[in-house]
Scaffold this motif. Structure first.
Motif, PDB file in Angstrom:
ATOM      1  N   ILE A 216       1.118  -0.720  -0.146  1.00 30.97           N
ATOM      2  CA  ILE A 216      -0.774  -0.342   0.067  1.00 30.97           C
ATOM      3  C   ILE A 216       0.988   1.570   0.265  1.00 30.97           C
ATOM      4  O   ILE A 216       1.642   1.309   0.628  1.00 30.97           O
ATOM      5  CB  ILE A 216      -0.774  -0.086   1.193  1.00 30.97           C
ATOM      6  CG1 ILE A 216      -1.933  -1.257   1.321  1.00 30.97           C
ATOM      7  CG2 ILE A 216      -1.672   1.786   1.160  1.00 30.97           C
ATOM      8  CD1 ILE A 216      -2.378  -1.352   2.280  1.00 30.97           C
ATOM      9  N   PRO A 217       0.894   2.567  -1.222  1.00 29.57           N
ATOM     10  CA  PRO A 217       1.710   3.429  -0.960  1.00 29.57           C
ATOM     11  C   PRO A 217       1.112   4.093   0.221  1.00 29.57           C
ATOM     12  O   PRO A 217       0.158   4.542   0.406  1.00 29.57           O
ATOM     13  CB  PRO A 217       1.269   3.848  -2.084  1.00 29.57           C
ATOM     14  CG  PRO A 217       0.868   2.945  -2.726  1.00 29.57           C
ATOM     15  CD  PRO A 217       0.149   2.426  -2.140  1.00 29.57           C
ATOM     16  N   VAL A 218       2.742   4.628   0.680  1.00 26.36           N
ATOM     17  CA  VAL A 218       2.769   5.642   1.211  1.00 26.36           C
ATOM     18  C   VAL A 218       3.097   7.011   1.131  1.00 26.36           C
ATOM     19  O   VAL A 218       4.961   6.871   0.298  1.00 26.36           O
ATOM     20  CB  VAL A 218       2.713   5.315   2.854  1.00 26.36           C
ATOM     21  CG1 VAL A 218       3.381   7.054   3.462  1.00 26.36           C
ATOM     22  CG2 VAL A 218       2.597   4.051   3.466  1.00 26.36           C
ATOM     23  N   LYS A 219       2.987   7.966   1.263  1.00 30.43           N
ATOM     24  CA  LYS A 219       3.399   9.544   0.588  1.00 30.43           C
ATOM     25  C   LYS A 219       4.691   9.880   0.578  1.00 30.43           C
ATOM     26  O   LYS A 219       4.968   9.666   2.032  1.00 30.43           O
ATOM     27  CB  LYS A 219       2.661  10.567   0.995  1.00 30.43           C
ATOM     28  CG  LYS A 219       1.054  10.691  -0.182  1.00 30.43           C
ATOM     29  CD  LYS A 219       0.932  11.672   0.380  1.00 30.43           C
ATOM     30  CE  LYS A 219      -0.615  12.327  -0.894  1.00 30.43           C
ATOM     31  NZ  LYS A 219      -1.161  13.356   0.080  1.00 30.43           N
ATOM     32  N   GLY A 220       6.031   9.695  -0.206  1.00 37.63           N
ATOM     33  CA  GLY A 220       7.256   9.621   0.532  1.00 37.63           C
ATOM     34  C   GLY A 220       8.008   8.769   0.373  1.00 37.63           C
ATOM     35  O   GLY A 220       9.186   8.975   0.013  1.00 37.63           O
ATOM     36  N   ASN A 221       7.648   8.320  -0.790  1.00 32.65           N
ATOM     37  CA  ASN A 221       8.649   7.037  -1.975  1.00 32.65           C
ATOM     38  C   ASN A 221       8.041   5.566  -0.767  1.00 32.65           C
ATOM     39  O   ASN A 221       9.448   4.530  -0.822  1.00 32.65           O
ATOM     40  CB  ASN A 221       9.378   7.539  -2.197  1.00 32.65           C
ATOM     41  CG  ASN A 221       9.662   6.265  -2.961  1.00 32.65           C
ATOM     42  OD1 ASN A 221       8.996   5.943  -4.144  1.00 32.65           O
ATOM     43  ND2 ASN A 221      11.013   6.220  -4.101  1.00 32.65           N
ATOM     44  N   HIS A 222       7.485   5.321   0.023  1.00 29.00           N
ATOM     45  CA  HIS A 222       7.741   3.807   1.225  1.00 29.00           C
ATOM     46  C   HIS A 222       6.210   3.171   0.878  1.00 29.00           C
ATOM     47  O   HIS A 222       5.419   3.740   0.269  1.00 29.00           O
ATOM     48  CB  HIS A 222       8.071   4.663   2.472  1.00 29.00           C
ATOM     49  CG  HIS A 222       9.305   5.184   2.597  1.00 29.00           C
ATOM     50  ND1 HIS A 222      10.209   4.079   2.518  1.00 29.00           N
ATOM     51  CD2 HIS A 222       9.854   6.170   3.131  1.00 29.00           C
ATOM     52  CE1 HIS A 222      11.437   4.975   2.491  1.00 29.00           C
ATOM     53  NE2 HIS A 222      11.177   5.862   2.831  1.00 29.00           N
ATOM     54  N   GLU A 223       6.201   1.878   1.034  1.00 34.13           N
ATOM     55  CA  GLU A 223       4.817   1.422   1.403  1.00 34.13           C
ATOM     56  C   GLU A 223       5.068   0.875   3.096  1.00 34.13           C
ATOM     57  O   GLU A 223       5.434   0.877   3.332  1.00 34.13           O
ATOM     58  CB  GLU A 223       5.006   0.133   0.874  1.00 34.13           C
ATOM     59  CG  GLU A 223       5.242   0.548  -1.600  1.00 34.13           C
ATOM     60  CD  GLU A 223       6.232  -0.952  -2.028  1.00 34.13           C
ATOM     61  OE1 GLU A 223       4.783  -1.052  -2.861  1.00 34.13           O
ATOM     62  OE2 GLU A 223       6.858  -1.247  -1.965  1.00 34.13           O
ATOM     63  N   LEU A 224       3.116   0.858   2.445  1.00 35.56           N
ATOM     64  CA  LEU A 224       2.621  -0.142   4.501  1.00 35.56           C
ATOM     65  C   LEU A 224       2.902  -1.435   3.956  1.00 35.56           C
ATOM     66  O   LEU A 224       1.737  -1.252   2.895  1.00 35.56           O
ATOM     67  CB  LEU A 224       1.079   0.636   4.691  1.00 35.56           C
ATOM     68  CG  LEU A 224       0.898  -0.214   5.798  1.00 35.56           C
ATOM     69  CD1 LEU A 224       1.759  -0.439   7.122  1.00 35.56           C
ATOM     70  CD2 LEU A 224      -0.384   0.248   6.229  1.00 35.56           C
ATOM     71  N   ILE A 225       3.387  -2.439   4.214  1.00 33.25           N
ATOM     72  CA  ILE A 225       3.469  -3.858   3.871  1.00 33.25           C
ATOM     73  C   ILE A 225       2.323  -4.662   5.000  1.00 33.25           C
ATOM     74  O   ILE A 225       2.389  -4.308   6.064  1.00 33.25           O
ATOM     75  CB  ILE A 225       4.875  -4.621   4.087  1.00 33.25           C
ATOM     76  CG1 ILE A 225       5.309  -3.887   3.053  1.00 33.25           C
ATOM     77  CG2 ILE A 225       4.564  -5.969   3.490  1.00 33.25           C
ATOM     78  CD1 ILE A 225       5.456  -3.584   1.648  1.00 33.25           C
ATOM     79  N   ALA A 226       1.150  -4.846   4.314  1.00 34.95           N
ATOM     80  CA  ALA A 226       0.115  -5.074   5.340  1.00 34.95           C
ATOM     81  C   ALA A 226       0.116  -6.206   5.486  1.00 34.95           C
ATOM     82  O   ALA A 226      -0.333  -7.144   4.000  1.00 34.95           O
ATOM     83  CB  ALA A 226      -1.189  -4.460   4.720  1.00 34.95           C
ATOM     84  N   ILE A 227       0.313  -7.697   6.153  1.00 36.32           N
ATOM     85  CA  ILE A 227       0.333  -8.870   6.187  1.00 36.32           C
ATOM     86  C   ILE A 227      -0.417  -9.685   6.915  1.00 36.32           C
ATOM     87  O   ILE A 227      -0.813  -9.003   7.507  1.00 36.32           O
ATOM     88  CB  ILE A 227       2.376  -9.447   7.180  1.00 36.32           C
ATOM     89  CG1 ILE A 227       2.960  -8.984   6.405  1.00 36.32           C
ATOM     90  CG2 ILE A 227       1.552 -10.828   6.225  1.00 36.32           C
ATOM     91  CD1 ILE A 227       4.104  -9.155   6.249  1.00 36.32           C
ATOM     92  N   ASN A 228      -1.378 -10.518   6.440  1.00 38.39           N
ATOM     93  CA  ASN A 228      -2.630 -11.276   6.435  1.00 38.39           C
ATOM     94  C   ASN A 228      -2.268 -12.507   7.299  1.00 38.39           C
ATOM     95  O   ASN A 228      -2.025 -13.390   5.848  1.00 38.39           O
ATOM     96  CB  ASN A 228      -3.829 -10.888   5.461  1.00 38.39           C
ATOM     97  CG  ASN A 228      -5.655 -10.847   6.390  1.00 38.39           C
ATOM     98  OD1 ASN A 228      -5.565 -12.006   7.443  1.00 38.39           O
ATOM     99  ND2 ASN A 228      -6.067 -10.537   5.938  1.00 38.39           N
ATOM    100  N   THR A 229      -2.637 -12.924   8.449  1.00 34.74           N
ATOM    101  CA  THR A 229      -2.274 -14.300   8.242  1.00 34.74           C
ATOM    102  C   THR A 229      -3.054 -15.197   9.274  1.00 34.74           C
ATOM    103  O   THR A 229      -4.006 -14.926   9.911  1.00 34.74           O
ATOM    104  CB  THR A 229      -0.776 -14.887   8.413  1.00 34.74           C
ATOM    105  OG1 THR A 229      -0.547 -15.593   8.262  1.00 34.74           O
ATOM    106  CG2 THR A 229      -0.733 -13.671   9.971  1.00 34.74           C
ATOM    107  N   HIS A 230      -2.801 -16.343   9.392  1.00 38.02           N
ATOM    108  CA  HIS A 230      -3.645 -17.071  10.512  1.00 38.02           C
ATOM    109  C   HIS A 230      -3.057 -19.056  10.835  1.00 38.02           C
ATOM    110  O   HIS A 230      -2.674 -19.822  10.148  1.00 38.02           O
ATOM    111  CB  HIS A 230      -5.134 -18.055   9.595  1.00 38.02           C
ATOM    112  CG  HIS A 230      -5.934 -18.726  10.382  1.00 38.02           C
ATOM    113  ND1 HIS A 230      -6.941 -19.460  10.263  1.00 38.02           N
ATOM    114  CD2 HIS A 230      -6.073 -19.153  11.956  1.00 38.02           C
ATOM    115  CE1 HIS A 230      -7.794 -19.467  10.751  1.00 38.02           C
ATOM    116  NE2 HIS A 230      -6.645 -19.593  12.713  1.00 38.02           N
ATOM    117  N   LEU A 231      -2.611 -18.976  11.734  1.00 36.97           N
ATOM    118  CA  LEU A 231      -1.570 -20.010  12.075  1.00 36.97           C
ATOM    119  C   LEU A 231      -1.851 -20.992  12.311  1.00 36.97           C
ATOM    120  O   LEU A 231      -2.897 -20.974  12.438  1.00 36.97           O
ATOM    121  CB  LEU A 231      -0.409 -19.765  12.947  1.00 36.97           C
ATOM    122  CG  LEU A 231       0.357 -18.230  12.429  1.00 36.97           C
ATOM    123  CD1 LEU A 231       1.833 -18.000  13.458  1.00 36.97           C
ATOM    124  CD2 LEU A 231       1.299 -18.038  11.090  1.00 36.97           C
ATOM    125  N   SER A 232      -0.872 -22.668  11.939  1.00 35.87           N
ATOM    126  CA  SER A 232      -1.877 -23.640  13.009  1.00 35.87           C
ATOM    127  C   SER A 232      -2.201 -23.806  13.516  1.00 35.87           C
ATOM    128  O   SER A 232      -1.624 -23.138  14.661  1.00 35.87           O
ATOM    129  CB  SER A 232      -1.262 -24.761  12.355  1.00 35.87           C
ATOM    130  OG  SER A 232      -0.517 -24.453  11.311  1.00 35.87           O
TER     131      SER A 232
END
Length: 370
Positions: A216-232
């Motif tokens: 997901i883009p963030v102003k200033g040339n960086h990104e938010l890395i959004a991780i979705n998970t469900h472990l065993s």
């Protein structure tokens, strides 16, 4: 005459040899059916490839900004099958499938209403069935997209199971299920990564596992890395859970070193407080899905925020061995967020839904990007 009578059995006068043949035929038929089913299970078992590119569906292209407050929510929706009265056979309870289609639809509408009430910028859902006997074939992925139309969306499949013929009297059946991420900001790209699982027969019980990574883009040339998970949850091999966490940690660390913001949301099937039995006043032993989260193994620059969750004493998950009874049913806190330290936590809460629509309550986080 006596010998002739001894060759017969009293019940129906069936000759003993014929009776033995019938029993033997039944036994052979059972072996053939069971063997054929095992062949079907192994022949139909398949895992999606690792590092799989996913296609997000964007309605708009909003970009996140630094020093602005946003909200994220994580909710395991239990494939819409778990009202408070429900118990699940794998936890020692009664049922394997949702009561009926109406119940699933009512729960899904409740989950949608809860999301609207929380009003998150980012929403992470786990155990969302695209199709399943257990969820009465309600397409919950489509339901979330249709009833929350202002969000961009991403779906990543966890598993597409074979027909599981257990319990024998009411089989849980087949399920295609996964992870849904919703965002008010644009999701420019996404990937699905497979998680390590048991390779023995237990893989048919705990099913496949994965996590999705959305950029997901963030102003200033960086990104938010959004991780979705469900472990065993039901694996008793703790090395599998450790390997799952390590794979996620490696991705987190790589993205953080690039200067990105990293947020992991999900159901960890680990006690995120570390002392949930004490907090929630239960003397029951820990379940396999409630070992303390290994915070000391997090990569440098990451933390698992707890805020005032221990003081508020609102659990995020309940056991399913029985219908929910407040103060009696085993409860814990296994859902939440892992954050890089360039994300500032403003507030963190579990929304107390009294497990009305799922066996999990949603957790939500107010945050800003530094």
């Amino acid at each position: 005459m006596i010998a002739e009578k001894s060759a017969m059995i009293d019940a129906g006068g069936i000759p003993m040899k014929k009776f033995i043949k019938i029993i033997l035929g039944i036994v052979i038929a059972i072996i053939v059916v069971f063997g054929g089913y095992l062949i079907y299970l192994f022949a139909s078992y398949d895992r999606l490839p690792d590092n799989l590119t996913l296609k997000p569906h964007n309605q708009h292209n909003e970009v996140l900004e630094t020093n602005k407050t946003y909200r994220a929510m994580s909710h395991n929706i239990g494939y819409g099958a778990y009202p408070p009265s429900y118990s699940f056979f794998m936890d020692g309870g009664k049922y394997s499938r949702a009561y009926d289609k109406k119940t699933v639809e009512e729960n899904m509408q409740g989950i949608v209403n809860t999301t609207k009430d929380v009003a998150p910028t980012l929403a992470f859902y786990q155990e969302v069935d695209q199709s399943g006997d257990r969820s009465q074939h309600v397409d919950e992925v489509a339901w979330l997209k249709e009833h929350l139309p202002t969000y961009n969306s991403l779906y990543g499949q966890n598993y597409d199971s074979s027909y599981l013929f257990y319990p024998f009297t009411d089989p849980i059946g087949q399920a295609k299920s996964g992870l849904v991420t919703l965002s008010h900001a644009e999701i420019t790209s996404s990937k699905r990564y497979s998680l390590p699982i048991e390779t023995n027969f237990n893989k048919f019980f705990d099913l496949d596992r994965a996590f999705t990574v959305s950029r997901i883009p963030v102003k200033g040339n960086h990104e938010l890395i959004a991780i979705n998970t469900h472990l065993s949850a039901f694996t008793k091999d703790r090395s599998v859970q450790a390997a799952q966490l390590k794979k996620i940690f490696d991705v987190m660390e790589t993205e953080y070193q690039k200067g990105n913001y990293v947020m992991v949301a999900g159901d960890y099937n680990h006690d995120v407080l570390g002392n949930s039995p004490e907090v929630f006043n239960t003397s029951k032993k820990r379940e396999t899905w409630t070992h303390p989260f290994p915070k000391d193994q997090l990569p440098a620059g990451f933390h698992l925020p707890n805020g005032n969750l221990a003081e508020e004493k609102i659990p995020s998950a309940r056991a399913l061995n029985e219908p929910y009874k407040k103060g009696h049913t085993y409860t814990t806190l296994i859902d939440g967020f892992l954050l890089s330290d360039n994300i500032q936590v403003k507030d963190l809460h579990v929304k107390d839904m009294a497990f009305q629509y799922s066996d999990h309550n949603p957790v939500y986080l107010d945050f800003s990007l530094k």
